[in-house]
Design an enzyme around this catalytic site. Structure first.
Site, PDB file in Angstrom:
ATOM      1  N   ARG A  47       7.510 -15.345  26.529  1.00 24.89           N
ATOM      2  CA  ARG A  47       7.284 -13.716  26.656  1.00 24.89           C
ATOM      3  C   ARG A  47       6.200 -13.408  25.458  1.00 24.89           C
ATOM      4  O   ARG A  47       6.498 -13.475  24.327  1.00 24.89           O
ATOM      5  CB  ARG A  47       8.383 -12.988  26.535  1.00 24.89           C
ATOM      6  CG  ARG A  47       8.126 -11.323  26.620  1.00 24.89           C
ATOM      7  CD  ARG A  47       9.316 -10.503  26.572  1.00 24.89           C
ATOM      8  NE  ARG A  47       8.767  -9.229  26.488  1.00 24.89           N
ATOM      9  CZ  ARG A  47       9.393  -8.254  25.806  1.00 24.89           C
ATOM     10  NH1 ARG A  47      10.203  -8.264  24.917  1.00 24.89           N
ATOM     11  NH2 ARG A  47       8.968  -7.092  26.035  1.00 24.89           N
ATOM     12  N   ASP A  59       3.403  -9.377  29.186  1.00 17.46           N
ATOM     13  CA  ASP A  59       4.066  -7.909  29.537  1.00 17.46           C
ATOM     14  C   ASP A  59       3.103  -7.196  30.323  1.00 17.46           C
ATOM     15  O   ASP A  59       3.307  -6.370  30.979  1.00 17.46           O
ATOM     16  CB  ASP A  59       4.705  -7.161  28.202  1.00 17.46           C
ATOM     17  CG  ASP A  59       5.926  -7.493  28.272  1.00 17.46           C
ATOM     18  OD1 ASP A  59       6.561  -8.539  28.534  1.00 17.46           O
ATOM     19  OD2 ASP A  59       6.671  -6.780  27.502  1.00 17.46           O
ATOM     20  N   ILE A  92      14.383   1.152  33.545  1.00 17.81           N
ATOM     21  CA  ILE A  92      15.134   2.088  32.924  1.00 17.81           C
ATOM     22  C   ILE A  92      16.081   1.745  32.234  1.00 17.81           C
ATOM     23  O   ILE A  92      17.333   1.318  32.402  1.00 17.81           O
ATOM     24  CB  ILE A  92      15.805   3.380  33.613  1.00 17.81           C
ATOM     25  CG1 ILE A  92      14.670   3.848  34.766  1.00 17.81           C
ATOM     26  CG2 ILE A  92      15.875   4.549  32.646  1.00 17.81           C
ATOM     27  CD1 ILE A  92      15.440   4.893  35.668  1.00 17.81           C
ATOM     28  N   GLY A 124      13.990   1.251  26.546  1.00 15.04           N
ATOM     29  CA  GLY A 124      12.691   1.378  26.919  1.00 15.04           C
ATOM     30  C   GLY A 124      12.449   1.602  28.504  1.00 15.04           C
ATOM     31  O   GLY A 124      13.298   1.202  28.815  1.00 15.04           O
ATOM     32  N   LEU A 130      23.091   6.256  26.428  1.00 14.67           N
ATOM     33  CA  LEU A 130      23.133   6.956  27.668  1.00 14.67           C
ATOM     34  C   LEU A 130      24.853   7.194  27.965  1.00 14.67           C
ATOM     35  O   LEU A 130      25.231   8.209  28.359  1.00 14.67           O
ATOM     36  CB  LEU A 130      22.532   6.546  29.077  1.00 14.67           C
ATOM     37  CG  LEU A 130      22.624   7.519  29.964  1.00 14.67           C
ATOM     38  CD1 LEU A 130      21.190   7.846  30.282  1.00 14.67           C
ATOM     39  CD2 LEU A 130      23.152   6.687  31.274  1.00 14.67           C
ATOM     40  N   GLY A 173      18.944  -1.754  32.247  1.00 21.67           N
ATOM     41  CA  GLY A 173      20.522  -1.360  31.880  1.00 21.67           C
ATOM     42  C   GLY A 173      20.807   0.099  32.511  1.00 21.67           C
ATOM     43  O   GLY A 173      21.981  -0.047  33.200  1.00 21.67           O
ATOM     44  N   ILE A 174      19.992   1.064  32.388  1.00 18.33           N
ATOM     45  CA  ILE A 174      20.338   2.345  32.838  1.00 18.33           C
ATOM     46  C   ILE A 174      20.038   2.388  34.371  1.00 18.33           C
ATOM     47  O   ILE A 174      20.854   2.875  35.043  1.00 18.33           O
ATOM     48  CB  ILE A 174      19.553   3.397  31.921  1.00 18.33           C
ATOM     49  CG1 ILE A 174      19.905   3.411  30.809  1.00 18.33           C
ATOM     50  CG2 ILE A 174      19.709   4.727  32.716  1.00 18.33           C
ATOM     51  CD1 ILE A 174      19.159   4.295  29.944  1.00 18.33           C
ATOM     52  N   ASN A 213      22.821   0.452  36.178  1.00 23.33           N
ATOM     53  CA  ASN A 213      24.445   0.955  35.889  1.00 23.33           C
ATOM     54  C   ASN A 213      24.877   2.275  36.096  1.00 23.33           C
ATOM     55  O   ASN A 213      25.824   2.644  36.199  1.00 23.33           O
ATOM     56  CB  ASN A 213      24.754   0.314  34.628  1.00 23.33           C
ATOM     57  CG  ASN A 213      25.047  -1.418  34.760  1.00 23.33           C
ATOM     58  OD1 ASN A 213      25.487  -1.683  35.277  1.00 23.33           O
ATOM     59  ND2 ASN A 213      24.005  -1.849  33.678  1.00 23.33           N
TER      60      ASN A 213
END
Length: 400
Positions: free
Chosen positions: A90, A147, A208, A211, A283, A330-331, A334
């Site tokens: 990466r 990226d 989301i 970052g 969050l 992640g957000i 989930n």
């Protein structure tokens, strides 16, 4: 014939790795080296589902790679280092030079180094990993996966800032966008799940996590994205402000006596959800606090969702409609609550989502959360940047 590919994410004092069997995309092992160059470095590797951890001083990335390869042999993951067929790295910034992944040569390495001024924290660290692997495994292909590459298909009207044009020509000042590997992976997966050619789809991808970035993907190509010249732009994030009026920077400097560097540090590390709530960038913490009546935590969540909601409307306009909205990272994967807030009121665009399905999709599950009759499909897809990296090693490393 199967190939063993290493997907690598090197930081200045860390090295994350996954060993993947291709083309099956089967995870063989994964691990992490932390505190490279510091006392008591930590090496962690997964063996038969269990984490095996050792603490020892690891002076640099070459030693870290050496220890990793020894661990592979010790735990019978490979018989010999020649069992590894290729590595994928990466790299955060490929500028305009790299519109796609590239097999690493001395020339490519030099170009990544030259692009370090665009990503001074990341590219030099990514290079440490590249150099270590090229030194210890000189006879296999090494591929750089950028990226920024996926967003190089953006048209001028999307990537140019309304500044004197010579700033773009002289200094490369433009929107580059990030999270490209993730946006590319989930857009391809969404097309597979719908059993439709990606060329026929207009996709809005919402990556989301701590970052966050949104991308407009038309026919498999990125035509716009929320992050900009740096990953500070766009939506509200965990600790990053996202878009602000640039005149605020000298105003804050004047009011507080801070330098430009200090204000930039605040925008990157003390803003976003953390800055708005005053308590946390996580969050989950904010959701609990909001439930217990903390108004500022609720306000932070509302601002966060509102910015993403606005980008979805904007990108639907850019593509003259939308066929699929994807939530990932992640957000996105989930948070039932954030997905609900983001989707609220989008019925005018043909988005009809099912609260029950939304509730059921978390913790790495994949699936649709729209009603069957919804013209716009809404899908949750766990991102898998490492598999995307491994695919590109097969393609650009000449292993197919």
């Amino acid at each position: 014939m199967s190939k063993l590919i290493l997907a690598i994410n090197a930081g200045s004092s860390s090295l994350k790795f996954q060993l993947i069997r291709m083309p099956e995309e089967e995870l063989v092992t994964k691990g992490l080296v932390e505190r490279i160059g510091l006392k008591d470095s930590i090496f962690t590797i997964e063996v038969d589902g269990e984490k095996v951890k050792t603490v020892q001083d690891i002076k640099d990335h070459v030693e870290a790679v050496d220890i990793m390869l020894d661990a592979f042999k010790k735990h019978n993951i490979i018989n010999d280092i020649n069992d590894i067929d290729g590595t994928g790295h990466r790299v955060v910034h490929g500028g305009e030079k790299f519109p796609e992944s590239a097999a690493i040569t001395d020339e490519v390495e030099k170009e990544i180094e030259e692009l370090s001024e665009l990503a001074p924290l990341h590219n030099p660290a990514n290079l440490m990993g590249i150099r270590a692997f090229r030194k210890l495994l000189p006879n296999i292909p090494h591929v750089a996966i950028f990226d920024t590459a996926f967003h190089q298909t953006m048209p001028e009207k999307a990537y140019l800032y309304s500044l004197p044009y010579h700033y773009y020509k002289d200094y490369g000042i433009r929107k580059y966008g990030f999270h490209g590997t993730s946006h590319k992976f989930v857009s391809q997966r969404a097309a597979e799940m719908l059993d439709k050619p990606i060329e026929d789809l207009r996709i809005i991808s919402c990556h989301i996590g701590n970052g966050a970035s949104i991308a407009a993907i038309d026919g498999g190509k990125s035509i716009d994205t929320s992050m900009g010249f740096t990953p500070l732009a766009g939506v509200t994030m965990g600790t990053r402000s996202g878009n602000i009026d640039p005149a605020l920077i000298p105003f804050i400097m004047e009011k507080t006596g801070k330098t430009a560097e200090q204000v930039l540090e605040i925008l990157n590390k003390e803003s976003g959800l953390l800055g708005l709530s005053g308590t946390s960038s996580d969050l989950r913490d904010l959701s609990e606090e909001a439930e217990s009546g903390k108004a500022r935590s609720q306000m932070a969540l509302d601002v966060f969702a509102s910015k993403i909601h606005k980008y979805i409307g904007s990108y639907a306009a850019r593509m003259h409609g939308v066929d699929v909205i994807v939530f990932t990272a992640g957000i996105g994967e989930n948070s039932v609550e954030i997905r609900a807030k983001v989707l609220e009121g989008l019925e005018f665009m043909g988005v009809y989502w099912d609260p029950k399905k939304n509730e059921n999709l978390q913790r790495g599950k994949e699936g649709f959360i729209n009603y069957p009759h919804s013209p716009v499909k809404v899908v949750v897809i766990p991102t898998d940047e490492e598999s995307m990296i491994a695919r590109d090693v097969m393609t650009y490393g000449g292993l197919k």
